[in-house]
Design an enzyme around this catalytic site. Structure first.
Site, PDB file in Angstrom:
ATOM      1  N   GLU A 358       0.955  -1.466  -0.090  1.00  0.00           N
ATOM      2  CA  GLU A 358       0.240  -0.220   0.098  1.00  0.00           C
ATOM      3  C   GLU A 358       1.234   1.113   0.044  1.00  0.00           C
ATOM      4  OE1 GLU A 358      -2.979  -0.485   3.129  1.00  0.00           O
ATOM      5  OE2 GLU A 358      -3.434  -2.164   2.036  1.00  0.00           O
ATOM      6  N   GLU A 465      -5.601 -10.452  -2.631  1.00  0.00           N
ATOM      7  CA  GLU A 465      -6.930 -10.960  -1.452  1.00  0.00           C
ATOM      8  C   GLU A 465      -7.962 -10.632  -2.195  1.00  0.00           C
ATOM      9  OE1 GLU A 465      -5.258  -7.792   1.245  1.00  0.00           O
ATOM     10  OE2 GLU A 465      -3.532  -8.039   1.081  1.00  0.00           O
TER      11      GLU A 465
HETATM   12  C1  XIL Z   1      -6.776  -7.189   6.923  1.00  0.00           C
HETATM   13  C2  XIL Z   1      -7.234  -8.076   8.287  1.00  0.00           C
HETATM   14  O1  XIL Z   1      -7.888  -9.226   7.116  1.00  0.00           O
HETATM   15  C3  XIL Z   1      -7.806  -8.245   9.210  1.00  0.00           C
HETATM   16  O2  XIL Z   1      -7.820  -9.332  10.033  1.00  0.00           O
HETATM   17  C4  XIL Z   1      -7.388  -7.041  10.013  1.00  0.00           C
HETATM   18  O3  XIL Z   1      -7.068  -5.995  11.454  1.00  0.00           O
HETATM   19  C5  XIL Z   1      -6.278  -5.631   9.450  1.00  0.00           C
HETATM   20  O4  XIL Z   1      -6.278  -6.366   8.009  1.00  0.00           O
HETATM   21  N1  XIL Z   1      -4.977  -5.392   2.894  1.00  0.00           N
HETATM   22  C6  XIL Z   1      -4.377  -5.741   3.650  1.00  0.00           C
HETATM   23  C7  XIL Z   1      -4.866  -6.846   4.317  1.00  0.00           C
HETATM   24  O5  XIL Z   1      -3.409  -5.693   3.308  1.00  0.00           O
HETATM   25  O6  XIL Z   1      -3.589  -7.231   5.203  1.00  0.00           O
HETATM   26  C8  XIL Z   1      -5.868  -6.231   5.085  1.00  0.00           C
HETATM   27  O7  XIL Z   1      -6.190  -7.299   6.216  1.00  0.00           O
HETATM   28  C9  XIL Z   1      -6.743  -5.986   4.286  1.00  0.00           C
HETATM   29  C10 XIL Z   1      -6.208  -4.670   3.618  1.00  0.00           C
END
Ligand code: XIL
Length: 553
Positions: A358, A465
């Site tokens: 990010e 994701e």
């Molecule tokens: C999220 C997890 O799913 C949650 O359990 C946590 O509280 C916060 O992070 N982008 C990412 C992930 O790169 O690490 C994030 O995961 C979701 C958005």
């Protein structure tokens, strides 16, 4: 806050959850012709396998970023905050202070997690804290109770469990509750109180689980239908019972949802906790799954100490501070790499890493997020991270720059510009990870345009994701319709077809089944959100069928 009423008629109160092994007496076998005349038929005894439970809520209060993890104070003047004093396990527990009435305590919204007509098992550890008596030094004790409440017009209460707790140590509360089959709607909350003491309450390791129907065996395996690795994000609770069955049936790659983030791996400088990560990697090794490492350099889930000098002063862009931060970046990666080599050797399942997560912000002139990494090191922190990861993890690991909403035109531009710079600078980046947190209504053409743009730069790509929400973050569902799920399935099919047309390194979804989606609590409560391929009962949704159709078309 109103006072919870006392118990209603329909109480399923069990102080200790007991697994009943039912003994079934079968008809005796017919004597064979050669059997002796004196043989007595022996009844055969068949134990019935206890129903598989799957966890729908688990809270350990160990992640400082999640604070109270959705738990809220119950009562005027009450506070419910994460505390690091005397946790039952791990690093944190919930501390409830300022109780002035017996019903004061803490509550959590469990709407969408509990279902009518089935038995839920609730377990938690409790302990008393300060207050609640004239003599603060005295050993206090009191009865702590957990209740499940249906809120709104048709309010109902089920006392799930109670136990005598003290200030000296932790006590486990367990119980079961079956919600009547006719309670098909409503909001639900679970709360904690103590009728006979006003002492502070501590809470740790709350778990709600429920029986899960068998995993479907008649449907095709996703991973078995393609050569492209198919991954999912997981936490420890996904690695046993029915969720694990579902996982092993359809996926051949894992990403740790949280267990490999800096805040978990190195909460304090030099103190590494590889336990949560090893749980996932051990499972992967035992079952021959690959692992995508997530994540090394990020503005979130990274403890403040990274950006603070030993005296507590925030690091600046001063050369000495820059060197300190670069050293910390390397030390973090180095410790992980050494641990992986020591524990797994040649069997290390981690073959790719989100090196920087990010980094984009199209709102900034240079298109880069001005995070603490950026503040101290400037835009070159990204190149430094990749150089360091290459040096530390070696040439065979795929190094990924991972970001969200890369399908949005402004973010696509920022991404292309960053990638061009990194390539021109000779930065050892192998691939772009597209998070793909999308929603019904997202444009496949925009996704396609982004995948084309990255391919034109000669980089490999991964879908890291994927989830396809039914609603925008500011909307809330009252109910999920079949039409919405069908539309979701159609979009998933089109998306996966588009991904496959760009030869992805892997396609990974962000969670195994809907109960496990992060979107139910982010950026706010959306208890019915259902963005994944399998539903709350682990059964295939139209989204699964869309995914499969794309793989097999
Ligand atoms: C999220 C997890 O799913 C949650 O359990 C946590 O509280 C916060 O992070 N982008 C990412 C992930 O790169 O690490 C994030 O995961 C979701 C958005």
């Amino acid at each position: 806050m109103r006072r919870p009423a006392l118990i209603l008629g329909t109480v399923a109160l069990t102080v200790v959850a007991v697994v009943l092994v039912v003994l079934v007496l079968r008809d005796p076998p017919a004597p064979t012709p050669t059997a002796s005349a004196t043989m007595q038929p022996t009844p055969s005894v068949t134990p019935v396998v206890p129903t598989e439970l799957s966890t729908v809520l688990t809270t350990d209060f160990d992640d400082p970023e999640q604070d109270a993890a959705g738990w809220e104070p119950l009562g005027e003047g009450v506070e419910a905050l994460r505390s690091e004093e005397v946790p039952h396990t791990g690093t944190g527990s919930l501390l409830v202070t300022g109780r002035s009435a017996p019903w004061n305590g803490a509550q959590v919204d469990v709407t969408g997690l509990v279902s009518p007509g089935i038995q839920h098992t609730v377990a938690a550890w409790v302990r008393l804290g300060q207050g609640g008596g004239d003599d603060p030094g005295a050993v206090r004790s009191g009865t702590v109770r957990m209740t499940l409440q249906r809120t709104g017009d048709a309010e109902q209460f089920w006392h799930v469990a109670d136990a005598r707790a003290t200030a000296d140590g932790w006590t486990e509360l367990t119980g079961t509750v079956t919600l009547p089959a006719d309670t098909t709607d409503g909001q639900w909350r679970l709360y904690l109180e103590s009728a006979d003491t006003l002492a502070d309450l501590r809470l740790d390791e709350v778990r709600v689980s429920r029986p899960t129907p068998p995993v479907q065996t008649e449907i095709a395996s996703l991973a078995g239908s393609t050569d492209v690795p198919i991954g999912t994000a997981v936490a420890e609770q996904d690695l046993s019972g029915r969720p694990a069955e579902l996982l092993l049936r359809h996926f051949d790659q894992l990403t740790a949802e949280n267990a490999m983030k800096p805040s978990v791996v190195q909460p304090t400088e030099g103190q590494f906790d590889f336990g949560p990560m090893d749980t996932i990697l051990d499972f992967a090794v035992a079952h021959g799954l690959a692992v995508h490492g997530h994540t090394l350099v990020w503005h979130r889930s990274t403890p403040d100490w990274f950006f603070t000098d030993p005296d507590g002063r925030p690091l600046t862009a001063d050369p000495a501070d820059q060197q300190l931060l670069r050293d910390r970046m390397r030390a973090h990666m180095q410790a992980i790499a050494e641990h992986l080599t020591e524990r797994y050797g040649a069997a290390n399942p981690v073959n790719s890493w989100d090196v920087v997560n990010e980094a984009l912000d199209p709102g900034e002139g240079d298109g880069l997020r001005h995070s603490r990494w950026y503040d101290v090191l400037g835009p070159t922190y990204i190149g430094t991270a990749f150089d360091t990861a290459r040096a530390v993890f070696g040439p065979d690991v795929t190094l990924v720059l991972n970001d969200y909403d890369t399908d949005a035109p402004d973010r696509r531009r920022a991404l292309s510009s960053l990638l061009s710079t990194l390539i021109a600078d000779g930065v050892p980046i192998d691939a772009v990870g597209h998070q793909m947190h999308l929603r019904v209504g997202s444009s496949v053409a925009q996704v396609d345009a982004t995948l084309d743009a990255v391919a034109d730069l000669g980089l490999r790509q991964a879908i890291t994701e994927l989830d396809v929400a039914l609603t925008a973050p500011d909307q809330q569902l009252d109910t999920v319709t079949a039409d919405q799920l069908t539309a979701q399935g159609t979009l998933v099919r089109q998306l996966v077809e588009t991904f496959l047309a760009h030869d992805p390194e892997f396609i990974s979804v962000w969670g195994l089944y809907d109960t496990r989606t992060w979107l139910r609590s982010w950026p706010r409560d959306r208890p019915l959100e259902a963005p994944l391929l399998f539903d709350d009962d682990l059964q295939a949704k139209p989204a699964y069928h869309g995914f499969l159709a794309a793989l097999t078309s």
